[in-house]
Write a protein that holds these residues in place. Structure first.
Motif, PDB file in Angstrom:
ATOM      1  N   TYR A  32       0.867  -1.814   0.185  1.00 19.19           N
ATOM      2  CA  TYR A  32       0.459   0.156   0.071  1.00 19.19           C
ATOM      3  C   TYR A  32       1.073   1.427   0.040  1.00 19.19           C
ATOM      4  O   TYR A  32       1.664   1.536   0.633  1.00 19.19           O
ATOM      5  CB  TYR A  32      -1.180   0.362   1.181  1.00 19.19           C
ATOM      6  N   PHE A  34       2.118   5.531  -1.195  1.00 18.13           N
ATOM      7  CA  PHE A  34       1.425   6.670  -1.256  1.00 18.13           C
ATOM      8  C   PHE A  34       2.154   7.301  -1.690  1.00 18.13           C
ATOM      9  O   PHE A  34       3.546   7.462  -1.098  1.00 18.13           O
ATOM     10  CB  PHE A  34       0.894   7.062   0.821  1.00 18.13           C
ATOM     11  N   TYR A  36       3.270  12.008  -0.948  1.00 18.00           N
ATOM     12  CA  TYR A  36       3.299  13.074   0.122  1.00 18.00           C
ATOM     13  C   TYR A  36       4.344  14.237  -0.740  1.00 18.00           C
ATOM     14  O   TYR A  36       5.342  13.912  -1.167  1.00 18.00           O
ATOM     15  CB  TYR A  36       3.601  12.897   1.244  1.00 18.00           C
ATOM     16  N   PHE A  46      -1.197  14.951   1.011  1.00 16.83           N
ATOM     17  CA  PHE A  46      -1.402  14.120   0.453  1.00 16.83           C
ATOM     18  C   PHE A  46      -1.557  14.371  -1.099  1.00 16.83           C
ATOM     19  O   PHE A  46      -2.314  14.733  -0.991  1.00 16.83           O
ATOM     20  CB  PHE A  46      -2.642  12.814   0.191  1.00 16.83           C
ATOM     21  N   LYS A  49      -2.182   7.840  -4.223  1.00 20.06           N
ATOM     22  CA  LYS A  49      -2.146   6.269  -3.178  1.00 20.06           C
ATOM     23  C   LYS A  49      -2.439   5.390  -4.580  1.00 20.06           C
ATOM     24  O   LYS A  49      -3.228   5.083  -5.809  1.00 20.06           O
ATOM     25  CB  LYS A  49      -2.704   6.017  -1.867  1.00 20.06           C
ATOM     26  N   ILE A  51      -4.012   1.253  -3.854  1.00 20.35           N
ATOM     27  CA  ILE A  51      -3.954   0.055  -3.004  1.00 20.35           C
ATOM     28  C   ILE A  51      -4.007  -0.917  -4.032  1.00 20.35           C
ATOM     29  O   ILE A  51      -3.398  -1.681  -3.348  1.00 20.35           O
ATOM     30  CB  ILE A  51      -4.978   0.274  -2.761  1.00 20.35           C
ATOM     31  N   PHE A  94       2.606   1.375   4.076  1.00 22.49           N
ATOM     32  CA  PHE A  94       1.922   0.890   5.544  1.00 22.49           C
ATOM     33  C   PHE A  94       2.812   0.041   5.360  1.00 22.49           C
ATOM     34  O   PHE A  94       2.987  -0.770   4.832  1.00 22.49           O
ATOM     35  CB  PHE A  94       0.273   0.475   5.578  1.00 22.49           C
ATOM     36  N   GLY A  96       3.308  -3.679   7.890  1.00 24.28           N
ATOM     37  CA  GLY A  96       2.360  -5.170   8.594  1.00 24.28           C
ATOM     38  C   GLY A  96       1.119  -4.969   8.913  1.00 24.28           C
ATOM     39  O   GLY A  96       0.122  -4.101   7.638  1.00 24.28           O
ATOM     40  N   GLY A  97       0.358  -5.241   9.850  1.00 21.72           N
ATOM     41  CA  GLY A  97      -0.418  -5.305  10.193  1.00 21.72           C
ATOM     42  C   GLY A  97      -1.341  -4.064  10.841  1.00 21.72           C
ATOM     43  O   GLY A  97      -2.539  -4.332  11.253  1.00 21.72           O
ATOM     44  N   TYR A  98      -0.320  -2.828  10.683  1.00 18.12           N
ATOM     45  CA  TYR A  98      -0.906  -1.846  11.929  1.00 18.12           C
ATOM     46  C   TYR A  98      -0.913  -0.591  11.040  1.00 18.12           C
ATOM     47  O   TYR A  98      -0.064  -0.546   9.771  1.00 18.12           O
ATOM     48  CB  TYR A  98       0.408  -1.394  12.729  1.00 18.12           C
ATOM     49  N   ASN A  99      -1.652   0.393  11.463  1.00 23.71           N
ATOM     50  CA  ASN A  99      -1.854   1.766  10.700  1.00 23.71           C
ATOM     51  C   ASN A  99      -0.111   2.707  11.229  1.00 23.71           C
ATOM     52  O   ASN A  99      -0.499   3.004  11.689  1.00 23.71           O
ATOM     53  CB  ASN A  99      -2.469   2.647  11.695  1.00 23.71           C
ATOM     54  N   LYS A 100       0.428   1.889  10.090  1.00 28.33           N
ATOM     55  CA  LYS A 100       1.742   2.902  10.911  1.00 28.33           C
ATOM     56  C   LYS A 100       2.502   2.758   9.439  1.00 28.33           C
ATOM     57  O   LYS A 100       2.959   1.859   8.536  1.00 28.33           O
ATOM     58  CB  LYS A 100       2.683   1.698  11.595  1.00 28.33           C
ATOM     59  N   LEU A 101       2.401   4.074   8.760  1.00 28.51           N
ATOM     60  CA  LEU A 101       3.187   4.655   7.663  1.00 28.51           C
ATOM     61  C   LEU A 101       5.048   4.751   8.066  1.00 28.51           C
ATOM     62  O   LEU A 101       4.769   5.608   8.852  1.00 28.51           O
ATOM     63  CB  LEU A 101       1.800   5.630   7.755  1.00 28.51           C
ATOM     64  N   ILE A 102       5.630   4.321   7.048  1.00 27.83           N
ATOM     65  CA  ILE A 102       6.859   4.463   7.272  1.00 27.83           C
ATOM     66  C   ILE A 102       7.352   5.302   6.007  1.00 27.83           C
ATOM     67  O   ILE A 102       6.492   4.904   4.716  1.00 27.83           O
ATOM     68  CB  ILE A 102       7.617   3.316   7.317  1.00 27.83           C
ATOM     69  N   PHE A 103       8.302   6.084   5.808  1.00 26.18           N
ATOM     70  CA  PHE A 103       8.191   6.851   4.676  1.00 26.18           C
ATOM     71  C   PHE A 103      10.084   6.888   4.313  1.00 26.18           C
ATOM     72  O   PHE A 103      11.207   6.514   5.513  1.00 26.18           O
ATOM     73  CB  PHE A 103       8.371   8.317   5.786  1.00 26.18           C
TER      74      PHE A 103
END
Lengths: 113, 113
Positions: A32, A34, A36, A46, A49, A51, A94, A96-103
């Motif tokens: 997923y 994105f 920015y 934003f 994206k 998906i 994103f 893994g399974g978390y709402n954790k956006l890595i940049f």
């Protein structure tokens, strides 16, 4: 570990020329992805994206990005650059399974008149 | 109306002080975040909350304590400030799920002297 890489610290382009800002990813499962943009002394905005579905994603301000699974890339593009596009651009994913956006580390785009 | 708002925008303080940054979102999102952007513009997640519950704590020193009184607010309190805490702190929010973009506040530039 999941990661996103932006190989270029800075991209310089003349106004009116096409621009490309590169991004590659390393994620497990479905990516997923994105883009920015950050203007000076501002928060992140934003742009677009990916998906699932079409590999060419269209976003704000005339930007688009091409998802390439075989090359694990998600490059940002615009057919004709404007001076006002000069800013810092971040690719993100994103994790893994978390709402954790890595940049990614960000790429500074400079469009010259 | 501002979607994600942070206060203050600038914060200059002395080492050893305690300070707070407030964040509010009016988007009805379930998930809120704090990100830290260092002097090299690198963005790193600090915390993530979903419906007032902490779901991500990225090995942040325990001098940093987030508090979410309700799902529209996520405040960041920092004790015993150190020079290395100087950075720009961004609040963000999103719907829960990996296919949803995050919306960012304008940032709080913290300078510890």
């Amino acid at each position: 570990a999941q990661s996103v890489a932006q190989p270029e610290d800075q991209v310089n382009v003349a106004e009116g020329n096409p621009l490309t800002v590169k991004c590659t990813y390393s994620v497990s499962g479905n990516p997923y992805l994105f883009w920015y943009v950050q203007y000076p002394n501002r928060g992140l905005q934003f742009l677009l994206k990916y998906i699932t579905g079409d590999n060419l994603v269209k976003g704000s301000y005339g930007f688009e990005a091409e998802f390439n699974k075989s090359q694990t890339s998600f490059h940002l593009k615009k057919p004709s650059a404007l001076v006002s596009d000069s800013a810092l651009y971040f690719c993100a994913s994103f994790s893994g399974g978390y709402n954790k956006l890595i940049f990614g580390a960000g790429t500074r785009l400079a469009v010259h008149p | 109306d501002t979607a994600v708002s942070q206060t203050p925008k600038y914060l200059v303080t002395q080492m050893g002080n305690d300070k707070s940054i407030k964040c509010e979102q009016n988007l009805g999102h379930d998930t809120m975040y704090w990100y830290k952007q260092d002097s090299k513009k690198f963005l790193k997640i600090m915390f993530s909350y979903n419906n007032k519950e902490l779901i991500i704590n990225e090995t942040v020193p325990n001098r940093f304590s987030p508090k979410s009184p309700d799902k529209a607010h996520l405040n960041l309190h920092i004790n015993s400030l150190e020079l290395g805490d100087s950075a720009v702190y961004f609040c963000a929010s999103s719907q829960r799920g990996q296919n949803t973009e995050a919306f960012f506040g304008q940032g709080t530039r913290l300078t510890v002297v």
